[in-house]
Design a protein around this motif. Structure first.
Motif, PDB file in Angstrom:
ATOM      1  N   LEU A 283       0.824  -1.215   0.000  1.00  0.00           N
ATOM      2  CA  LEU A 283       0.000   0.000   0.000  1.00  0.00           C
ATOM      3  C   LEU A 283       0.857   1.264   0.000  1.00  0.00           C
ATOM      4  O   LEU A 283       0.366   2.347  -0.242  1.00  0.00           O
ATOM      5  N   ASP A 284       2.133   1.136   0.283  1.00  0.00           N
ATOM      6  CA  ASP A 284       3.020   2.299   0.238  1.00  0.00           C
ATOM      7  C   ASP A 284       3.852   2.272  -1.035  1.00  0.00           C
ATOM      8  O   ASP A 284       3.857   1.298  -1.778  1.00  0.00           O
ATOM      9  N   ASP A 285       4.564   3.374  -1.260  1.00  0.00           N
ATOM     10  CA  ASP A 285       5.334   3.480  -2.490  1.00  0.00           C
ATOM     11  C   ASP A 285       6.457   2.451  -2.549  1.00  0.00           C
ATOM     12  O   ASP A 285       6.845   1.991  -3.615  1.00  0.00           O
ATOM     13  N   TRP A 286       7.013   2.119  -1.388  1.00  0.00           N
ATOM     14  CA  TRP A 286       7.984   1.029  -1.313  1.00  0.00           C
ATOM     15  C   TRP A 286       7.423  -0.063  -0.422  1.00  0.00           C
ATOM     16  O   TRP A 286       6.725   0.217   0.557  1.00  0.00           O
ATOM     17  N   GLU A 287       7.752  -1.274  -0.769  1.00  0.00           N
ATOM     18  CA  GLU A 287       7.198  -2.419  -0.058  1.00  0.00           C
ATOM     19  C   GLU A 287       8.318  -3.416   0.211  1.00  0.00           C
ATOM     20  O   GLU A 287       9.138  -3.679  -0.669  1.00  0.00           O
ATOM     21  N   THR A 288       8.369  -3.919   1.432  1.00  0.00           N
ATOM     22  CA  THR A 288       9.273  -5.028   1.709  1.00  0.00           C
ATOM     23  C   THR A 288       8.508  -6.317   1.460  1.00  0.00           C
ATOM     24  O   THR A 288       7.619  -6.674   2.224  1.00  0.00           O
ATOM     25  N   GLU A 289       8.827  -6.986   0.362  1.00  0.00           N
ATOM     26  CA  GLU A 289       8.083  -8.200   0.023  1.00  0.00           C
ATOM     27  C   GLU A 289       8.577  -9.404   0.822  1.00  0.00           C
ATOM     28  O   GLU A 289       7.860 -10.364   1.024  1.00  0.00           O
ATOM     29  N   PHE A 290       9.834  -9.340   1.225  1.00  0.00           N
ATOM     30  CA  PHE A 290      10.348 -10.422   2.048  1.00  0.00           C
ATOM     31  C   PHE A 290      11.453  -9.899   2.949  1.00  0.00           C
ATOM     32  O   PHE A 290      12.313  -9.129   2.512  1.00  0.00           O
ATOM     33  N   SER A 291      11.388 -10.305   4.182  1.00  0.00           N
ATOM     34  CA  SER A 291      12.471 -10.028   5.117  1.00  0.00           C
ATOM     35  C   SER A 291      12.809 -11.336   5.817  1.00  0.00           C
ATOM     36  O   SER A 291      11.916 -12.014   6.334  1.00  0.00           O
ATOM     37  N   GLY A 292      14.084 -11.709   5.795  1.00  0.00           N
ATOM     38  CA  GLY A 292      14.468 -12.963   6.443  1.00  0.00           C
ATOM     39  C   GLY A 292      14.310 -12.900   7.954  1.00  0.00           C
ATOM     40  O   GLY A 292      14.000 -13.904   8.592  1.00  0.00           O
ATOM     41  N   LEU A 293      14.517 -11.709   8.509  1.00  0.00           N
ATOM     42  CA  LEU A 293      14.403 -11.530   9.954  1.00  0.00           C
ATOM     43  C   LEU A 293      13.049 -10.918  10.299  1.00  0.00           C
ATOM     44  O   LEU A 293      12.505 -10.131   9.527  1.00  0.00           O
ATOM     45  N   LYS A 294      12.530 -11.298  11.462  1.00  0.00           N
ATOM     46  CA  LYS A 294      11.262 -10.701  11.913  1.00  0.00           C
ATOM     47  C   LYS A 294      11.431  -9.207  12.157  1.00  0.00           C
ATOM     48  O   LYS A 294      10.576  -8.405  11.825  1.00  0.00           O
ATOM     49  N   ASP A 295      12.568  -8.849  12.740  1.00  0.00           N
ATOM     50  CA  ASP A 295      12.846  -7.434  13.009  1.00  0.00           C
ATOM     51  C   ASP A 295      13.332  -6.768  11.719  1.00  0.00           C
ATOM     52  O   ASP A 295      14.435  -7.045  11.237  1.00  0.00           O
ATOM     53  N   ARG A 296      12.513  -5.879  11.197  1.00  0.00           N
ATOM     54  CA  ARG A 296      12.832  -5.251   9.914  1.00  0.00           C
ATOM     55  C   ARG A 296      13.476  -3.886  10.065  1.00  0.00           C
ATOM     56  O   ARG A 296      13.644  -3.163   9.085  1.00  0.00           O
ATOM     57  N   SER A 297      13.819  -3.510  11.272  1.00  0.00           N
ATOM     58  CA  SER A 297      14.289  -2.138  11.470  1.00  0.00           C
ATOM     59  C   SER A 297      15.568  -1.865  10.682  1.00  0.00           C
ATOM     60  O   SER A 297      15.769  -0.742  10.206  1.00  0.00           O
ATOM     61  N   TRP A 298      16.419  -2.879  10.519  1.00  0.00           N
ATOM     62  CA  TRP A 298      17.666  -2.650   9.782  1.00  0.00           C
ATOM     63  C   TRP A 298      17.399  -2.273   8.319  1.00  0.00           C
ATOM     64  O   TRP A 298      18.162  -1.516   7.720  1.00  0.00           O
TER      65      TRP A 298
END
Ligand SMILES: [Zn+2]
Length: 488
Positions: A283-298
């Protein structure tokens, strides 16, 4: 439903019953239904001639078996009662020159969120299987058109979630695919061939990241043409494509990896003017489609650092430190690829940035607009004049409006030129491009192109015009790029 009006029924009974009273104890007036028309029973109950109506539904046709006409790739059957005939396309030997997918069930109510489960038969000269398929519609912008994209997940038992994994030649094992309608590209060529050209560029890149080099398609989408059928009715010419997900890029959970994609064309976030918000739902202009870690802050932090660097460094610092943020070889390939194929919007929209824990790696995806197709389908870029690098008063501009590509062009022109000239000896010769286009288009039976056109007649271009335009693009575009980029 059709019924005689009450008035009509009364008039009829008055005419029949009252003059001599013969029917005083009640009688039925019966009109038999036909294959397609309703019938009725008019039950006259007593001497007061009260009437009860009963409708008799149409009987439906009593068809003979389908009779196949291989020469016309058509089947016919006739009603043995009324003689009505109907015909349909079928998976004839000609159609079988490319794989076919037959769905059985109903797609009613399907959308991006609402799944439907159907039976699915895949057929080809070498691979055949039957499974359950769980389908949704796919993509943002094509949902308004009648030829839809679908996501296809194959299961042996969808309720118990047993995935039916397939290994198509040259691909890794998968159970999830995209059925791509290529609504505005009746040639079906642009997207898949665009992906293959991108892959041929990756194959020649000296410093291809190890993680990509080890993958069957180097982390590029691939696809092949299929005929799609629903309950034995032809649904169109499609391509069955690999799904862009963590599997495609060899990313696993519990490792520091990220797959991000830009969903917008012209916003400040899409053009790297401000740090983006990275949503998880598109829904935003950029999307994280996959993150290996649960914590996406990095991911957010790394992105913010990168954008701050893009906007806050002078040219010298940019040139020196860009490799600390970005795979510059991948970025140079990406920009050259955009120019070669006229993918003007891909400077922002559909730009993928991959991260295997260190720097961002640009990757190309969704080449619907390859060979200069305008995104609204109304026409094409001019290969000789549109979307070229240009030197303006404020410096070099990429034609994408993106800070990233403008600054890359401004500061890495010698590297871009050297790489372009190397690619012009390999995957970007006119012959190499034409070979890719022809290898794809020539396998599709002309008959399927024609059927697809009959089914979706509102598209502004025919498949012949579409293929012709691609050929003309290749002819006209490369000499112009040779001059512009060769002049760096
Ligand atoms: Zn009939």
């Amino acid at each position: 439903m059709r019924k005689r009006s009450r008035m009509g029924a009364l008039a009829l009974s008055a005419l029949l019953a009252i003059p001599n009273g013969v029917f005083a104890e009640g009688y039925d007036l019966r009109v038999e239904p036909t294959c397609t028309e309703w019938g009725y029973i008019e039950h006259h109950e007593d001497e007061y001639d009260r009437i009860v109506m009963t409708s008799l539904p149409p009987l439906g046709h009593s068809f003979s078996d389908w009779v196949s006409d291989e020469a016309r790739s058509e089947q016919q059957r006739a009603c043995q009662v009324c003689g009505y005939t109907e015909s349909r396309h079928y998976v004839s030997e000609t159609v079988q020159r490319i794989p076919w997918i037959k769905l059985y069930g109903s797609l009613e109510g399907i959308n991006k969120k609402v799944k439907v489960t159907v039976d699915c038969e895949f057929g080809s000269q070498t691979i055949n299987f039957s499974t359950k398929a769980v389908m949704t519609t796919q993509g943002h912008s094509t949902l308004y058109y009648n030829k839809l994209n679908y996501t296809l997940r194959l299961y042996d038992d969808p309720t118990r979630d047993i995935k039916h994994r397939v290994i198509f030649p040259g691909w890794q094992e998968e159970h999830k695919y995209i059925l791509k309608a290529n609504m505005y590209d009746p040639s079906q060529v642009r997207n898949v061939v665009g992906c293959r050209i991108w892959r041929s560029i990756l194959e020649t890149r000296p410093n291809l990241p190890e993680r990509l080099a080890g993958l069957p398609t180097l982390g590029t989408v691939d696809g092949f043409p299929v005929s799609l059928w629903l309950n034995d009715e032809f649904m169109g010419l499609y391509t069955l494509n690999l799904h862009k997900d963590n599997d495609l890029f060899g990313m696993k959970t519990d490792e520091k990896v990220a797959l991000t994609i830009c969903n917008a064309r012209t916003s400040d976030e899409a053009l790297f003017l401000v740090p983006p918000r990275l949503s998880e739902d598109g829904l935003d202009d950029w999307e994280t489609e996959f993150s290996g870690l649960k914590d996406r802050s990095w991911i957010n932090e790394s992105f913010a650092d990168f954008v701050a660097f893009l906007n806050g460094s002078d040219d010298a610092a940019f040139k020196e430190s860009l490799p600390a943020y970005l795979d510059v070889d991948a970025a140079i390939d990406y920009l050259i690829f955009l120019y070669a194929l006229g993918l003007r919007n891909s400077g922002a929209k559909d730009l993928i940035l991959l991260n295997y824990g260190t720097i961002w790696i640009p990757a190309a995806f969704d080449m619907d607009e390859a060979f200069g197709r305008l995104n609204d389908g109304s026409g094409y870029l001019n290969p000789s004049t549109d979307f070229l690098p240009a030197e303006l008063q404020e410096g070099w501009r990429s034609g994408t409006d993106s800070v990233l590509w403008d600054r890359l062009l401004q500061n890495y022109r010698p590297e871009i030129k050297a790489r372009y000239q190397a690619l012009r000896q390999g995957p970007l010769t006119a012959e190499a491009l034409r070979t890719q286009v022809q290898a794809f288009a020539d396998q599709i039976p002309e008959l399927l192109y024609r059927w697809d056109q009959e089914l979706y007649p509102d598209r502004p271009f025919t498949y012949e015009e579409s293929i012709q335009q691609i050929d003309q693009w290749i002819e006209d575009r490369l000499p112009v790029l040779d001059q512009v980029i060769g002049g760096f």
